[in-house]
Motif scaffolding. Structure first.
Motif, PDB file in Angstrom:
ATOM      1  N   ARG A 197       0.864  -1.188   0.000  1.00  0.00           N
ATOM      2  CA  ARG A 197       0.000   0.000   0.000  1.00  0.00           C
ATOM      3  C   ARG A 197       0.894   1.230   0.000  1.00  0.00           C
ATOM      4  NH1 ARG A 197      -5.420  -1.037   1.901  1.00  0.00           N
ATOM      5  NH2 ARG A 197      -5.617  -3.238   2.378  1.00  0.00           N
ATOM      6  N   TYR A 198       0.456   2.268  -0.701  1.00  0.00           N
ATOM      7  CA  TYR A 198       1.242   3.487  -0.829  1.00  0.00           C
ATOM      8  C   TYR A 198       0.366   4.698  -0.561  1.00  0.00           C
ATOM      9  CZ  TYR A 198       4.293   0.273  -3.329  1.00  0.00           C
ATOM     10  OH  TYR A 198       5.075  -0.792  -3.673  1.00  0.00           O
ATOM     11  N   SER A 199       0.992   5.733  -0.014  1.00  0.00           N
ATOM     12  CA  SER A 199       0.293   7.016   0.095  1.00  0.00           C
ATOM     13  C   SER A 199       0.202   7.605  -1.313  1.00  0.00           C
ATOM     14  CB  SER A 199       1.071   7.966   1.015  1.00  0.00           C
ATOM     15  OG  SER A 199       2.282   8.371   0.390  1.00  0.00           O
ATOM     16  N   ASN A 200      -0.576   8.651  -1.476  1.00  0.00           N
ATOM     17  CA  ASN A 200      -0.671   9.300  -2.787  1.00  0.00           C
ATOM     18  C   ASN A 200       0.684   9.797  -3.250  1.00  0.00           C
ATOM     19  OD1 ASN A 200      -3.416   8.873  -3.118  1.00  0.00           O
ATOM     20  ND2 ASN A 200      -3.983  10.803  -2.168  1.00  0.00           N
ATOM     21  N   ASP A 201       1.454  10.404  -2.338  1.00  0.00           N
ATOM     22  CA  ASP A 201       2.781  10.912  -2.698  1.00  0.00           C
ATOM     23  C   ASP A 201       3.720   9.778  -3.097  1.00  0.00           C
ATOM     24  OD1 ASP A 201       1.948  13.498  -2.206  1.00  0.00           O
ATOM     25  OD2 ASP A 201       2.837  13.582  -0.197  1.00  0.00           O
ATOM     26  N   GLU A 202       3.692   8.684  -2.336  1.00  0.00           N
ATOM     27  CA  GLU A 202       4.540   7.540  -2.658  1.00  0.00           C
ATOM     28  C   GLU A 202       4.173   6.942  -4.015  1.00  0.00           C
ATOM     29  OE1 GLU A 202       5.433   5.875   1.853  1.00  0.00           O
ATOM     30  OE2 GLU A 202       3.605   5.254   0.801  1.00  0.00           O
ATOM     31  N   PHE A 203       2.878   6.822  -4.272  1.00  0.00           N
ATOM     32  CA  PHE A 203       2.451   6.250  -5.543  1.00  0.00           C
ATOM     33  C   PHE A 203       2.837   7.159  -6.710  1.00  0.00           C
ATOM     34  CE2 PHE A 203      -0.294   5.038  -9.013  1.00  0.00           C
ATOM     35  CZ  PHE A 203      -0.143   3.663  -9.009  1.00  0.00           C
ATOM     36  N   THR A 204       2.752   8.465  -6.489  1.00  0.00           N
ATOM     37  CA  THR A 204       3.173   9.406  -7.532  1.00  0.00           C
ATOM     38  C   THR A 204       4.652   9.222  -7.849  1.00  0.00           C
ATOM     39  OG1 THR A 204       1.469  11.003  -6.931  1.00  0.00           O
ATOM     40  CG2 THR A 204       3.382  11.856  -8.133  1.00  0.00           C
ATOM     41  N   LEU A 205       5.473   9.060  -6.799  1.00  0.00           N
ATOM     42  CA  LEU A 205       6.902   8.805  -7.017  1.00  0.00           C
ATOM     43  C   LEU A 205       7.115   7.518  -7.819  1.00  0.00           C
ATOM     44  CD1 LEU A 205       8.385   9.731  -3.516  1.00  0.00           C
ATOM     45  CD2 LEU A 205       8.687  10.982  -5.661  1.00  0.00           C
ATOM     46  N   LEU A 206       6.391   6.469  -7.438  1.00  0.00           N
ATOM     47  CA  LEU A 206       6.505   5.199  -8.155  1.00  0.00           C
ATOM     48  C   LEU A 206       6.075   5.350  -9.611  1.00  0.00           C
ATOM     49  CD1 LEU A 206       5.147   2.536  -5.638  1.00  0.00           C
ATOM     50  CD2 LEU A 206       7.443   2.672  -6.592  1.00  0.00           C
ATOM     51  N   ALA A 207       4.957   5.996  -9.831  1.00  0.00           N
ATOM     52  CA  ALA A 207       4.440   6.160 -11.190  1.00  0.00           C
ATOM     53  C   ALA A 207       5.416   6.959 -12.047  1.00  0.00           C
ATOM     54  CB  ALA A 207       3.064   6.831 -11.157  1.00  0.00           C
ATOM     55  N   ASN A 208       6.000   8.014 -11.485  1.00  0.00           N
ATOM     56  CA  ASN A 208       6.971   8.813 -12.234  1.00  0.00           C
ATOM     57  C   ASN A 208       8.218   8.000 -12.567  1.00  0.00           C
ATOM     58  OD1 ASN A 208       5.370  11.103 -12.256  1.00  0.00           O
ATOM     59  ND2 ASN A 208       6.302  11.955 -10.416  1.00  0.00           N
ATOM     60  N   ALA A 209       8.733   7.269 -11.571  1.00  0.00           N
ATOM     61  CA  ALA A 209       9.930   6.456 -11.804  1.00  0.00           C
ATOM     62  C   ALA A 209       9.635   5.351 -12.812  1.00  0.00           C
ATOM     63  CB  ALA A 209      10.423   5.871 -10.481  1.00  0.00           C
ATOM     64  N   ALA A 210       8.467   4.741 -12.719  1.00  0.00           N
ATOM     65  CA  ALA A 210       8.089   3.692 -13.671  1.00  0.00           C
ATOM     66  C   ALA A 210       7.986   4.263 -15.088  1.00  0.00           C
ATOM     67  CB  ALA A 210       6.774   3.043 -13.244  1.00  0.00           C
ATOM     68  N   ALA A 211       7.393   5.431 -15.209  1.00  0.00           N
ATOM     69  CA  ALA A 211       7.260   6.056 -16.524  1.00  0.00           C
ATOM     70  C   ALA A 211       8.631   6.368 -17.118  1.00  0.00           C
ATOM     71  CB  ALA A 211       6.418   7.329 -16.425  1.00  0.00           C
ATOM     72  N   LEU A 212       9.541   6.881 -16.283  1.00  0.00           N
ATOM     73  CA  LEU A 212      10.895   7.167 -16.766  1.00  0.00           C
ATOM     74  C   LEU A 212      11.610   5.904 -17.201  1.00  0.00           C
ATOM     75  CD1 LEU A 212      11.986   9.853 -14.168  1.00  0.00           C
ATOM     76  CD2 LEU A 212      11.648  10.198 -16.621  1.00  0.00           C
ATOM     77  N   SER A 213      11.279   4.793 -16.556  1.00  0.00           N
ATOM     78  CA  SER A 213      11.880   3.505 -16.904  1.00  0.00           C
ATOM     79  C   SER A 213      11.106   2.788 -17.996  1.00  0.00           C
ATOM     80  CB  SER A 213      11.949   2.607 -15.659  1.00  0.00           C
ATOM     81  OG  SER A 213      12.775   3.183 -14.692  1.00  0.00           O
ATOM     82  N   ARG A 214      10.022   3.417 -18.466  1.00  0.00           N
ATOM     83  CA  ARG A 214       9.154   2.852 -19.503  1.00  0.00           C
ATOM     84  C   ARG A 214       8.615   1.483 -19.093  1.00  0.00           C
ATOM     85  NH1 ARG A 214      13.407   4.803 -23.778  1.00  0.00           N
ATOM     86  NH2 ARG A 214      12.739   6.949 -23.961  1.00  0.00           N
ATOM     87  N   MET A 215       8.106   1.434 -17.858  1.00  0.00           N
ATOM     88  CA  MET A 215       7.547   0.191 -17.329  1.00  0.00           C
ATOM     89  C   MET A 215       6.214   0.490 -16.676  1.00  0.00           C
ATOM     90  SD  MET A 215      10.870  -1.411 -15.381  1.00  0.00           S
ATOM     91  CE  MET A 215      10.080  -2.998 -15.084  1.00  0.00           C
ATOM     92  N   PRO A 216       5.309  -0.491 -16.622  1.00  0.00           N
ATOM     93  CA  PRO A 216       4.100  -0.308 -15.814  1.00  0.00           C
ATOM     94  C   PRO A 216       4.495  -0.285 -14.332  1.00  0.00           C
ATOM     95  CG  PRO A 216       4.171  -2.525 -16.738  1.00  0.00           C
ATOM     96  CD  PRO A 216       5.335  -1.777 -17.312  1.00  0.00           C
ATOM     97  N   VAL A 217       3.681   0.359 -13.511  1.00  0.00           N
ATOM     98  CA  VAL A 217       4.012   0.506 -12.086  1.00  0.00           C
ATOM     99  C   VAL A 217       4.224  -0.852 -11.421  1.00  0.00           C
ATOM    100  CG1 VAL A 217       3.218   1.377  -9.852  1.00  0.00           C
ATOM    101  CG2 VAL A 217       2.853   2.739 -11.906  1.00  0.00           C
ATOM    102  N   GLY A 218       3.339  -1.803 -11.674  1.00  0.00           N
ATOM    103  CA  GLY A 218       3.473  -3.122 -11.051  1.00  0.00           C
ATOM    104  C   GLY A 218       4.767  -3.817 -11.431  1.00  0.00           C
ATOM    105  N   GLY A 219       5.124  -3.752 -12.700  1.00  0.00           N
ATOM    106  CA  GLY A 219       6.382  -4.346 -13.158  1.00  0.00           C
ATOM    107  C   GLY A 219       7.584  -3.657 -12.568  1.00  0.00           C
ATOM    108  N   TYR A 220       7.482  -2.337 -12.446  1.00  0.00           N
ATOM    109  CA  TYR A 220       8.577  -1.562 -11.863  1.00  0.00           C
ATOM    110  C   TYR A 220       8.788  -1.952 -10.404  1.00  0.00           C
ATOM    111  CZ  TYR A 220      11.332   2.441 -10.392  1.00  0.00           C
ATOM    112  OH  TYR A 220      12.322   3.231  -9.877  1.00  0.00           O
TER     113      TYR A 220
END
Length: 118
Positions: A9-32
């Motif tokens: 489980r992630y806070s909104n801020d944590e999930f935003t960080l994950l989503a941004n890092a995943a996007a930069l890595s060109r991966m879906p969040v779950g895969g990242y």
């Protein structure tokens, strides 16, 4: 075949960080999440791997913020060009473009570090 599941489980801020890092890595969040957690788990020192990863994510987020600021500067420059039709001092424009190139290089280097760790 992967049969085990974990449901973090992630806070909104944590999930935003994950989503941004995943996007930069060109991966879906779950895969990242799966790849980065496995990379840390496979490391000789998982604590160090997580610390290195956090440092890389911070570098990406800092570079992303700088690019946003530069984008704002470019918008201001375009506004002045449209309003006045005159370029500001050439050295100012060159410094701005140099900052853009340096920031892009920083992001590229950070992304290369993250993706090479897969």
């Amino acid at each position: 075949m992967r049969e085990k599941r974990v449901h973090p489980r992630y806070s909104n801020d944590e999930f935003t960080l994950l989503a941004n890092a995943a996007a930069l890595s060109r991966m879906p969040v779950g895969g990242y999440v799966a790849e980065t957690s496995l990379a840390a788990a496979r490391a000789d020192d998982p604590t160090a791997a997580v610390a290195d990863y956090r440092a890389m994510v911070k570098a990406l987020m800092a570079a992303n913020g700088q690019l946003g600021k530069i984008g704002g500067n470019l918008n201001q420059l375009a506004w002045h060009l449209n309003k006045d039709g005159a370029w500001p001092a050439l050295d100012l424009v060159q410094r701005l473009l140099d900052r853009v190139e340096a920031s892009i290089a920083d992001v590229d280097a950070a992304v290369a570090q993250v993706t090479s760790g897969r």
